[in-house]
Design a protein around this motif. Structure first.
Motif, PDB file in Angstrom:
ATOM      1  N   HIS A   1      -3.086   6.934  -7.832  1.00  0.00           N
ATOM      2  CA  HIS A   1      -2.685   5.707  -8.288  1.00  0.00           C
ATOM      3  C   HIS A   1      -1.990   5.432  -9.648  1.00  0.00           C
ATOM      4  O   HIS A   1      -1.167   4.700  -9.514  1.00  0.00           O
ATOM      5  CB  HIS A   1      -4.241   5.021  -8.071  1.00  0.00           C
ATOM      6  CG  HIS A   1      -4.151   3.462  -8.596  1.00  0.00           C
ATOM      7  ND1 HIS A   1      -3.788   2.605  -7.720  1.00  0.00           N
ATOM      8  CD2 HIS A   1      -4.664   2.781  -9.806  1.00  0.00           C
ATOM      9  CE1 HIS A   1      -3.839   1.324  -8.159  1.00  0.00           C
ATOM     10  NE2 HIS A   1      -4.036   1.489  -9.383  1.00  0.00           N
TER      11      HIS A   1
ATOM     12  N   HIS B   1       1.498   3.557 -10.931  1.00  0.00           N
ATOM     13  CA  HIS B   1       1.691   2.560 -12.007  1.00  0.00           C
ATOM     14  C   HIS B   1       2.661   2.960 -12.795  1.00  0.00           C
ATOM     15  O   HIS B   1       3.734   2.097 -13.219  1.00  0.00           O
ATOM     16  CB  HIS B   1       0.237   2.495 -12.984  1.00  0.00           C
ATOM     17  CG  HIS B   1      -0.508   1.113 -12.335  1.00  0.00           C
ATOM     18  ND1 HIS B   1      -0.188   0.012 -11.882  1.00  0.00           N
ATOM     19  CD2 HIS B   1      -1.797   1.444 -11.952  1.00  0.00           C
ATOM     20  CE1 HIS B   1      -1.122  -0.781 -11.492  1.00  0.00           C
ATOM     21  NE2 HIS B   1      -2.329   0.349 -11.529  1.00  0.00           N
TER      22      HIS B   1
ATOM     23  N   SER C   1      -5.575  -1.677 -16.979  1.00  0.00           N
ATOM     24  CA  SER C   1      -6.011  -2.491 -15.897  1.00  0.00           C
ATOM     25  C   SER C   1      -7.314  -2.783 -16.307  1.00  0.00           C
ATOM     26  O   SER C   1      -8.016  -2.760 -17.166  1.00  0.00           O
ATOM     27  CB  SER C   1      -5.573  -1.737 -14.735  1.00  0.00           C
ATOM     28  OG  SER C   1      -6.526  -0.731 -14.383  1.00  0.00           O
TER      29      SER C   1
ATOM     30  N   ASP D   1      -1.651  -3.853  -9.157  1.00  0.00           N
ATOM     31  CA  ASP D   1      -1.531  -3.003  -7.635  1.00  0.00           C
ATOM     32  C   ASP D   1      -0.729  -3.527  -6.641  1.00  0.00           C
ATOM     33  O   ASP D   1      -0.878  -4.781  -6.413  1.00  0.00           O
ATOM     34  CB  ASP D   1      -3.093  -2.765  -7.259  1.00  0.00           C
ATOM     35  CG  ASP D   1      -3.977  -2.068  -8.374  1.00  0.00           C
ATOM     36  OD1 ASP D   1      -3.368  -1.742  -9.536  1.00  0.00           O
ATOM     37  OD2 ASP D   1      -5.202  -2.103  -8.086  1.00  0.00           O
TER      38      ASP D   1
HETATM   39 ZN    ZN Z   1      -4.291  -0.124 -10.633  1.00  0.00          ZN
END
Ligand code: ZN
Ligand code: KG4
Length: 347
Positions: free
Chosen positions: A121, A125, A146, A316
């Motif tokens: 993940h 980003h 985040s 996201d």
């Molecule tokens: Zn995130």
């Protein structure tokens, strides 16, 4: 004629928390080009709870995932057969949420015979910055902020992240969300605190930065939550006054100012120490107007190239996963892969 050569079309899928998102990205010699981006928000479902409820998020993803994927492909004006690759978030995140797009992506790859890759993940980003800054000079300092992360990394390229420092407790996004909850401003807190702060005529008293006895470089945001709580206890009117109240606006401005200042404080010294040539800021909190403005001033002063994705690519989204997945080797056996809620970088 486009000035680049078409290399591949990637479908990117992301459902690690409460957004179900899919995007089609065309990876070209000049960098990634966004062809479509679809996102189903679950804010209305989690809002009444003041935070994400994992079980509800997982169930909703299951209902959303097929339509979100189909819509992204349709909006890109292509068919499934045109896809050269499918990229999906492998982790970290809420495992029930992750599994929705993870399983759907494997089924689609199997059905259509499309190469498949699982993506970390946070690499996603980082790669969100590739859309606006494909020629970013490295090494880069990468601030990922985040609702779940407040981490500063050193990147030598688009596929590597080496941790330099992180929060000891809450993430910066949590500080926004929890403060907004105490002020009854709604969920998620970041966008409303940001909007409120922008309308403030003057800031409230500043928040005191935390001091660390062990001297270790890090952040802490849990004290901010207590500080906001104390101010609301001293002045209970704040909890019900709403976004139009000048005291609430002033408090939001001080809070945002503190978070932005604290987040950026270590950047100049670390940039110098590691010979960084650029600064990337990504993750939902990178949407924050004050942080974006402060970072621009800091980067100009420190001689760093600044890359902050446009807001819809900071939170996201499937596009960042597609952009990262385009640079990775596809897995030879997707069928035996599984999502990993605690996925480590480099794993
Ligand atoms: Zn995130
Ligand atoms: O990256 P993201 O969409 O999901 C996570 O991986 O957590 O980030 C969500 C976080 C939330 O805490 C939200 O309040 C925060 O990003 N956020 C903001 C802003 N927009 C979203 N924080 C500050 N200012 C904003 N404008």
């Amino acid at each position: 004629m486009p000035s680049y050569t078409i290399r591949m079309l990637v479908l990117g899928l992301e459902s690690s928390c409460d957004d179900c998102s899919a995007a089609v990205v065309e990876e070209t010699a000049a960098g990634p080009v966004l062809k479509s981006l679809v996102r189903e928000s679950q804010d209305a479902i989690h809002g009444p709870f003041g935070g994400v409820v994992p079980e509800l998020a997982a169930r909703e993803h299951l209902l959303q995932v097929r339509a979100v994927m189909a819509e992204a492909v349709a909006q890109a004006g292509i068919g499934l057969k045109d896809l050269d690759r499918i990229a999906v978030t492998r982790g970290p995140g809420l495992v029930g949420s992750l599994l929705a797009t993870f399983s759907a992506s494997k089924a689609l790859a199997w059905q259509e015979g499309i190469p498949w890759v699982g993506v970390h993940h946070l690499l996603g980003h980082l790669n969100a910055a590739r859309f606006s800054a494909p020629d970013l000079p490295f090494p880069a300092l990468v601030l990922l902020v985040s609702g779940g992360h407040t981490h500063l990394y050193l990147a030598k390229d688009w596929t590597s992240l080496q941790l330099l420092q992180k929060t000891r407790d809450d993430a910066a996004g949590e500080a926004f969300d929890k403060a907004a909850r105490m002020l009854n401003l709604g969920y998620p807190g970041g966008p409303v605190v940001d909007a409120c702060a922008r309308t403030a005529n003057k800031a409230a008293d500043p928040f005191t930065p935390p001091k660390f006895r062990d001297g270790k470089a890090s952040w802490s945001f849990s004290g901010l939550k207590t500080a906001v709580k104390l101010r609301v206890e001293r002045n209970p009117r704040l909890a019900a006054a709403g976004a139009d109240d000048s005291d609430v606006q002033g408090l939001c401005r001080s809070l945002q100012e503190a978070i932005s200042t604290w987040l950026l404080k270590p950047v100049p010294a670390l940039a110098e120490e590691h010979g960084a040539r650029s600064l990337v800021i990504s993750g939902g909190v990178a949407c924050n107007s004050r942080l974006r403005a402060d970072a621009a001033v800091l980067a100009a002063r420190a001689g760093l190239t600044l890359a902050i994705p446009e807001p819809r690519l900071c939170t996201d989204n499937g596009a960042m996963i597609a952009a990262a997945g385009a640079l990775l080797e596809p897995d030879t056996e997707p069928w035996i892969q599984n999502a990993d809620a605690d996925l480590k970088l480099g794993a």
